[in-house]
Scaffold this motif. Structure first.
Motif, PDB file in Angstrom:
ATOM      1  N   GLY A   5       0.819  -1.205   0.000  1.00  0.00           N
ATOM      2  CA  GLY A   5       0.000   0.000   0.000  1.00  0.00           C
ATOM      3  C   GLY A   5       0.851   1.253   0.000  1.00  0.00           C
ATOM      4  N   VAL A   6       0.255   2.344  -0.458  1.00  0.00           N
ATOM      5  CA  VAL A   6       0.908   3.648  -0.456  1.00  0.00           C
ATOM      6  C   VAL A   6      -0.051   4.671   0.125  1.00  0.00           C
ATOM      7  CG1 VAL A   6       2.369   3.119  -2.445  1.00  0.00           C
ATOM      8  CG2 VAL A   6       0.129   4.180  -2.801  1.00  0.00           C
ATOM      9  N   LEU A   7       0.507   5.800   0.562  1.00  0.00           N
ATOM     10  CA  LEU A   7      -0.293   6.862   1.179  1.00  0.00           C
ATOM     11  C   LEU A   7       0.139   8.200   0.618  1.00  0.00           C
ATOM     12  CD1 LEU A   7      -2.215   7.986   3.409  1.00  0.00           C
ATOM     13  CD2 LEU A   7      -0.237   7.972   4.941  1.00  0.00           C
ATOM     14  N   ARG A   8      -0.836   8.961   0.137  1.00  0.00           N
ATOM     15  CA  ARG A   8      -0.606  10.357  -0.225  1.00  0.00           C
ATOM     16  C   ARG A   8      -1.701  11.177   0.440  1.00  0.00           C
ATOM     17  NH1 ARG A   8       1.456  10.453  -6.593  1.00  0.00           N
ATOM     18  NH2 ARG A   8       2.980   8.762  -6.355  1.00  0.00           N
ATOM     19  N   THR A   9      -1.310  12.177   1.190  1.00  0.00           N
ATOM     20  CA  THR A   9      -2.271  12.961   1.952  1.00  0.00           C
ATOM     21  C   THR A   9      -2.458  14.340   1.333  1.00  0.00           C
ATOM     22  OG1 THR A   9      -0.530  13.770   3.432  1.00  0.00           O
ATOM     23  CG2 THR A   9      -1.691  11.760   4.087  1.00  0.00           C
ATOM     24  N   GLY A  10      -3.531  15.000   1.746  1.00  0.00           N
ATOM     25  CA  GLY A  10      -3.820  16.353   1.279  1.00  0.00           C
ATOM     26  C   GLY A  10      -5.298  16.532   1.034  1.00  0.00           C
ATOM     27  N   PRO A  11      -5.741  17.767   0.922  1.00  0.00           N
ATOM     28  CA  PRO A  11      -7.159  18.024   0.686  1.00  0.00           C
ATOM     29  C   PRO A  11      -7.594  17.534  -0.689  1.00  0.00           C
ATOM     30  CG  PRO A  11      -5.899  20.042   0.412  1.00  0.00           C
ATOM     31  CD  PRO A  11      -4.943  19.011   0.954  1.00  0.00           C
TER      32      PRO A  11
END
Length: 242
Positions: free
Chosen positions: A77-83
């Protein structure tokens, strides 16, 4: 029994390798780069779950190394955050391609083999973010919700063939991915306390999980002790999702 684990280089994936090996499985560990063995003697393979041809080749190679796959654990899995308003198409597709479509690709290839043999267990590691809305994490939460529901739908289709499919949904867990979200040295304490500004409650049990806590749940669902359990989503988050 043999097992294939994706995303096995570190964190929860590495802990799953250790747990399944301790339970007597012949484990093949995969990641973007061949992972260093979490347990001596466990073979590691390079696998990009975004590449269908690579998935097919890696599954075949894993069965050459360890025999017919009895257990598949989807951890990659990967994670990219932000609105959401600042999320690009590329960010959205990158997260969905690994976290959801990657689960589909690997589960499809392994699932058809399990169905032909009449047994097997698939466990997908999702997230409690799939159940509770998370600010700044829409792509990740959506991808994990897709992966979780896909896995249960797959389980419904494969149940007549004797293949069980379940989901484990961790909350905050002490992994490199989790630590990357911490902006202060007290990141673990902040996760336990919660963050009203981000609409996150705390963790009733008073601590974040260790990777082994998640791996223990995975190992149980993969075992014969869970032989009559399928289509379930086991949340392992210390009560955070309430």
């Amino acid at each position: 029994m043999s097992a294939l684990v994706t995303g096995a280089a570190r964190g929860i994936g590495a802990a799953v390798v250790r747990a399944l090996t301790a339970a007597g499985h012949r484990v093949v560990a995969t990641d973007l780069q061949p992972p260093r063995p979490a347990v001596p003697g466990v073979p590691g393979l390079a696998l990009d779950v975004r590449d269908t041809a690579a998935v097919i080749a890696a599954v075949a190679r894993a069965e050459d190394l360890a025999g017919p796959i009895d257990v598949l654990v989807n951890v990659a899995g990967v994670l990219r955050t932000g609105p959401v308003t600042g999320t690009t198409d590329a960010d959205w597709h990158a997260v969905l391609d690994v976290n959801a479509t990657g689960v589909f690709r690997v589960s499809r290839e392994v699932g058809r083999r399990m169905a032909d043999r009449g047994h097997g267990a698939i466990v997908t590691v999702a997230s409690n973010a799939a159940r509770v809305p998370r600010a700044q994490m829409a792509a990740y939460a959506a991808s994990k919700a897709a992966a979780a529901h896909f896995t249960r739908c797959l389980g419904l289709e494969l149940a007549p063939a004797g293949v069980r499919c379940n989901v484990v949904s961790p909350g905050s867990t002490d992994t490199p991915m989790q630590r990357a979200l911490w902006t202060t040295p007290g990141g673990a304490a902040a996760a336990v306390a919660g963050d009203p500004a981000q609409y996150k409650i705390g963790i009733p049990l008073g601590r974040i999980a260790e990777p082994g806590d998640i791996a223990a749940a995975v190992a149980f669902l993969a075992s014969e002790q869970a032989r009559h359990i399928t289509l379930q989503n086991l949340v392992v988050d210390g009560g955070a999702a309430l």
